[in-house]
Design a protein around this motif. Structure first.
Motif, PDB file in Angstrom:
ATOM      1  N   ASP A  18     -67.996 -32.758  15.245  1.00 53.32           N
ATOM      2  CA  ASP A  18     -67.998 -33.732  14.159  1.00 53.32           C
ATOM      3  C   ASP A  18     -69.333 -34.467  14.154  1.00 53.32           C
ATOM      4  O   ASP A  18     -69.633 -35.241  15.062  1.00 53.32           O
ATOM      5  N   LEU A  19     -70.147 -34.208  13.122  1.00 56.21           N
ATOM      6  CA  LEU A  19     -71.416 -34.898  12.944  1.00 56.21           C
ATOM      7  C   LEU A  19     -71.273 -35.909  11.811  1.00 56.21           C
ATOM      8  O   LEU A  19     -70.307 -35.862  11.049  1.00 56.21           O
ATOM      9  N   PRO A  20     -72.222 -36.827  11.674  1.00 61.34           N
ATOM     10  CA  PRO A  20     -72.070 -37.852  10.635  1.00 61.34           C
ATOM     11  C   PRO A  20     -71.887 -37.286   9.233  1.00 61.34           C
ATOM     12  O   PRO A  20     -71.071 -37.800   8.461  1.00 61.34           O
ATOM     13  N   ALA A  21     -72.627 -36.241   8.871  1.00 62.28           N
ATOM     14  CA  ALA A  21     -72.549 -35.705   7.512  1.00 62.28           C
ATOM     15  C   ALA A  21     -71.941 -34.318   7.439  1.00 62.28           C
ATOM     16  O   ALA A  21     -71.591 -33.858   6.352  1.00 62.28           O
ATOM     17  N   THR A  23     -69.424 -31.105   9.446  1.00 52.81           N
ATOM     18  CA  THR A  23     -68.578 -30.577  10.494  1.00 52.81           C
ATOM     19  C   THR A  23     -69.082 -29.176  10.827  1.00 52.81           C
ATOM     20  O   THR A  23     -69.293 -28.358   9.929  1.00 52.81           O
ATOM     21  N   LYS A  42     -69.297 -33.216   4.645  1.00 49.56           N
ATOM     22  CA  LYS A  42     -68.216 -34.182   4.524  1.00 49.56           C
ATOM     23  C   LYS A  42     -68.191 -34.833   3.146  1.00 49.56           C
ATOM     24  O   LYS A  42     -67.129 -35.238   2.660  1.00 49.56           O
ATOM     25  N   ASP A 144     -80.257 -33.672  11.464  1.00 54.43           N
ATOM     26  CA  ASP A 144     -79.276 -34.724  11.223  1.00 54.43           C
ATOM     27  C   ASP A 144     -80.025 -36.026  10.937  1.00 54.43           C
ATOM     28  O   ASP A 144     -80.827 -36.473  11.760  1.00 54.43           O
ATOM     29  N   THR A 146     -79.215 -38.990  11.120  1.00 60.06           N
ATOM     30  CA  THR A 146     -78.904 -40.108  12.009  1.00 60.06           C
ATOM     31  C   THR A 146     -78.692 -39.673  13.451  1.00 60.06           C
ATOM     32  O   THR A 146     -78.225 -40.467  14.274  1.00 60.06           O
ATOM     33  N   GLY A 147     -79.025 -38.418  13.776  1.00 61.56           N
ATOM     34  CA  GLY A 147     -78.757 -37.941  15.122  1.00 61.56           C
ATOM     35  C   GLY A 147     -79.763 -36.898  15.570  1.00 61.56           C
ATOM     36  O   GLY A 147     -80.884 -36.821  15.064  1.00 61.56           O
TER      37      GLY A 147
END
Length: 218
Positions: A18-21, A23, A42, A144, A146-147
């Motif tokens: 599960d990533l912020p934006a 899957t 998402k 990502d 934010t990651g």
């Protein structure tokens, strides 16, 4: 961070990250334990499959009848055995590296070059062309916002070394140099690596061994 490890076995359950934006769902299929990866937005539900390797029933259970694109990392048959069935069932658009497209029996709608941004809906991946395992292999980088970066490497980079170059020094040098310059020199240690077979790794776990790989020649 979730409890995702990337450890999957053929016929076993998928692993879901599960990533912020996005899957990311990883599954192992077929007689050669190939990894296939489903990326789902998402925000929009856009779905991209990386390598329709084998076991179309398993992949179609994963994707349902709604799949926007399939990206094939390279032309070796164990990475596209299910491609025809998956595309026929879903109407997904096909992508592959330009130099490998002719070696894939399902027509490639979009040939990809080094540095291209593959945009499918709101999912964007950067193609990294790596020569040596095949002429047109591509790795796919998801940045990502934010990651950490996420890198899908096909058969070009694994835990413990680069992909098979069949003891051909020229092919090994090409693949090794490409992996070092285009991946290790550009991306941070925390970059997560999703290979075409087997377990995941990170660039930080592999970086200390680069000299060893060069010296052994595989």
């Amino acid at each position: 961070m979730s409890d995702y490890t990337g450890d999957v076995t053929s016929g076993g359950p998928a692993a879901v990250r599960d990533l912020p934006a996005l899957t990311v769902t990883k599954v192992s299929v077929g007689p050669f334990d190939n990894n296939a990866y489903l990326l789902e937005s998402k925000a929009t539900g856009t779905r991209v499959l990386i390598d329709a390797a084998a076991d179309p029933a398993t992949l179609l259970t994963l994707t349902g009848d709604r799949l926007d694109a399939v990206i094939t990392t390279h032309q070796h048959g164990d990475h596209w055995q299910a491609l025809g069935d998956v595309v026929a069932a879903t109407g997904a658009t096909t992508y592959a590296g330009r130099e490998d497209a002719d070696g894939i029996p399902v027509p490639t709608a979009n040939a990809v070059d080094d540095g291209d941004r593959v945009r499918v809906g709101d999912i964007e991946l950067e193609a990294i062309h790596l020569v040596g395992h095949t002429p047109g292999s591509i790795a796919l980088l998801y940045r990502d916002p934010t990651g950490i970066p996420h890198l899908f490497t096909g058969d070009c980079l694994f835990p413990g070394g680069v992909g098979n170059t069949w003891k051909d020094p020229e092919k090994f040098t090409s693949l090794y140099d490409g992996v070092v310059v285009k991946i290790f020199d550009r991306l941070p240690d925390e970059t997560w690596v999703y290979p075409g077979h087997g377990k995941d790794t990170t660039l930080g776990a592999e970086r200390p061994h680069l000299v060893e790989w060069r010296e052994r020649g595989w």
